[in-house]
Design an enzyme around this catalytic site. Structure first.
Site, PDB file in Angstrom:
ATOM      1  N   THR A 191       0.908  -1.062  -0.003  1.00 42.02           N
ATOM      2  CA  THR A 191       0.023   0.048  -0.002  1.00 42.02           C
ATOM      3  C   THR A 191       1.148   1.356  -0.085  1.00 42.02           C
ATOM      4  O   THR A 191       2.069   0.973   0.385  1.00 42.02           O
ATOM      5  CB  THR A 191      -0.856  -0.064   1.176  1.00 42.02           C
ATOM      6  OG1 THR A 191      -1.842  -0.970   1.180  1.00 42.02           O
ATOM      7  CG2 THR A 191      -1.535   1.337   1.737  1.00 42.02           C
ATOM      8  N   ARG A 215     -13.569  -8.022  -2.399  1.00 45.50           N
ATOM      9  CA  ARG A 215     -13.158  -7.837  -0.907  1.00 45.50           C
ATOM     10  C   ARG A 215     -12.674  -6.280  -0.976  1.00 45.50           C
ATOM     11  O   ARG A 215     -11.863  -5.824  -1.656  1.00 45.50           O
ATOM     12  CB  ARG A 215     -11.753  -8.872  -0.480  1.00 45.50           C
ATOM     13  CG  ARG A 215     -11.196  -8.592   0.615  1.00 45.50           C
ATOM     14  CD  ARG A 215      -9.940  -7.871   0.363  1.00 45.50           C
ATOM     15  NE  ARG A 215      -9.170  -7.675   1.740  1.00 45.50           N
ATOM     16  CZ  ARG A 215      -8.189  -6.936   1.847  1.00 45.50           C
ATOM     17  NH1 ARG A 215      -7.762  -6.258   0.772  1.00 45.50           N
ATOM     18  NH2 ARG A 215      -7.453  -6.855   3.055  1.00 45.50           N
ATOM     19  N   GLY A 268     -10.455  -3.798   1.704  1.00 45.61           N
ATOM     20  CA  GLY A 268      -9.594  -3.902   2.953  1.00 45.61           C
ATOM     21  C   GLY A 268      -9.722  -2.515   3.751  1.00 45.61           C
ATOM     22  O   GLY A 268     -10.708  -2.011   3.576  1.00 45.61           O
ATOM     23  N   GLY A 303      -0.705  -3.051   5.949  1.00 47.50           N
ATOM     24  CA  GLY A 303      -0.722  -4.340   6.778  1.00 47.50           C
ATOM     25  C   GLY A 303      -2.085  -5.249   6.263  1.00 47.50           C
ATOM     26  O   GLY A 303      -2.716  -4.890   5.420  1.00 47.50           O
TER      27      GLY A 303
END
Ligand code: ASP
Length: 337
Positions: free
Chosen positions: A204, A232, A234, A256
């Protein structure tokens, strides 16, 4: 008349020491607080000297440095924190080295689905997009949602339609194709049921800024996790999980294993610990990343700057691409020490 003059004179004398005290305090604060501060990351994971080629390390360091230099030039020119966050993240989104924008990873269907968010610490305004595939700079789409809609978060085709309507740069999905990320997808699929390294799974980019006016802002942009399915989404586009900023405390951008960052509301937790528990940014960071998250099995870290220009970059993985800049101080780091 004589009484009036006497009254004014006494008033001035009474106020004088107080005025001086205020000035002295302000001077003290100025002495420790930098005129501006900016911290960035390019993802956390199993980043070790052994698995990063010298050439790649050099290229990544150069890109982080380029982002620092751009940010500092803007901060010196008194640009607002939000503009700095957006421009600096563009540099990282345009690089194929990081999992965001151009370098976004592929999902299970070999498509790129990107997430991003941005927040202003001045007024707690925020914007985010999730699961977008044709917007060149998802961070700008997040900012447009914040400034040009009545919403905080838009997703998928709706977010793309909104971005088109607001003149954001739209690209063909093939723009996000990189050989490296396709290889990663193939590797990840080949060992779908085996344990994957953090590095193979995600990454990221993010930025947190304290500007010359004392305003804080943070932003995060990602391609999410390699081989992700079912649309999905995050933590990166979730305000309070992947990104948070509040002028009372700090600005935070996380990286993370997103599911943990959502469940532990990590970015907001940093700010909340500072506000309610009166702990420093360093202490909050250590407690959240190296105790709470670590004990839960959550891997990752964050970068943050507080209202006084202190920087924290805690992580519990082997490495995190990270860098910061303050007047007279420039640091770029990758590994644990
Ligand atoms: N937090 C991102 C996600 O879970 C990935 C990362 O930061 O490495 O989508």
């Amino acid at each position: 008349m004589r009484y009036l003059a006497f009254f004014i004179l006494s008033l001035l004398c009474a106020c004088q020491p107080q005025l001086q005290e205020v000035n002295i305090n302000r001077k003290d604060a100025d002495a420790v607080k930098p005129a501006y501060a900016m911290v960035i990351h390019g993802g956390a994971g199993t980043i070790t000297k052994a698995n990063l080629s010298e050439e790649k390390e050099k290229a990544i360091r150069a890109k982080l440095e380029e982002a620092l230099i751009k940010g500092e030039a803007m901060l010196k020119a008194n640009k607002p924190a939000l503009d700095v966050v957006e421009a600096v993240i563009h540099i990282l989104e345009d690089s194929h080295h990081f999992n965001a924008g151009k370098g976004a990873v592929f999902n299970h269907g070999a498509k790129n689905e990107m997430d991003a968010s941005i927040m202003s610490g001045l007024d707690l305004k925020a914007g985010a997009v999730g699961g977008v595939g044709v917007i060149k700079h998802p961070i700008s789409a997040a900012r447009a949602v914040m400034e040009k809609s009545v919403h905080v978060m838009l997703s998928g085709e709706g977010a793309e339609e909104f971005s088109r309507e607001h003149g954001l740069e739209i690209v063909d999905p093939s723009y996000f194709y990189t050989e490296d990320r396709m290889e990663s997808l193939k590797r990840v699929k080949a060992k779908e049921n085996k344990k994957l390294t953090e590095q193979e799974k995600h990454g990221t980019v993010g930025c947190a800024v304290l500007d010359a006016e004392g305003n804080l802002a943070a932003g995060t942009s990602t391609g999410g996790m390699t081989n992700k399915r079912w649309n999905r989404i995050g933590d990166s586009p979730i305000i309070g999980a992947g990104t948070y900023a509040n002028n009372k405390t700090c600005a935070v951008s996380c990286t993370g294993h997103g599911e943990f960052f959502i469940r532990y509301a990590v970015a907001h937790d940093v700010s909340a610990m500072m506000e309610y528990k009166k702990v420093s940014l360093q202490e909050a960071g250590n407690e959240i990343i190296n105790v709470k998250l670590k004990n839960a099995g959550g891997t990752g870290g964050f970068v943050a700057v507080d209202k006084d220009g202190n920087i924290a970059m805690p992580f519990n993985t082997e490495g995190m691409y990270r860098a910061y800049i303050k007047p007279g101080e420039k640091v770029v780091q990758i590994y644990k020490d």
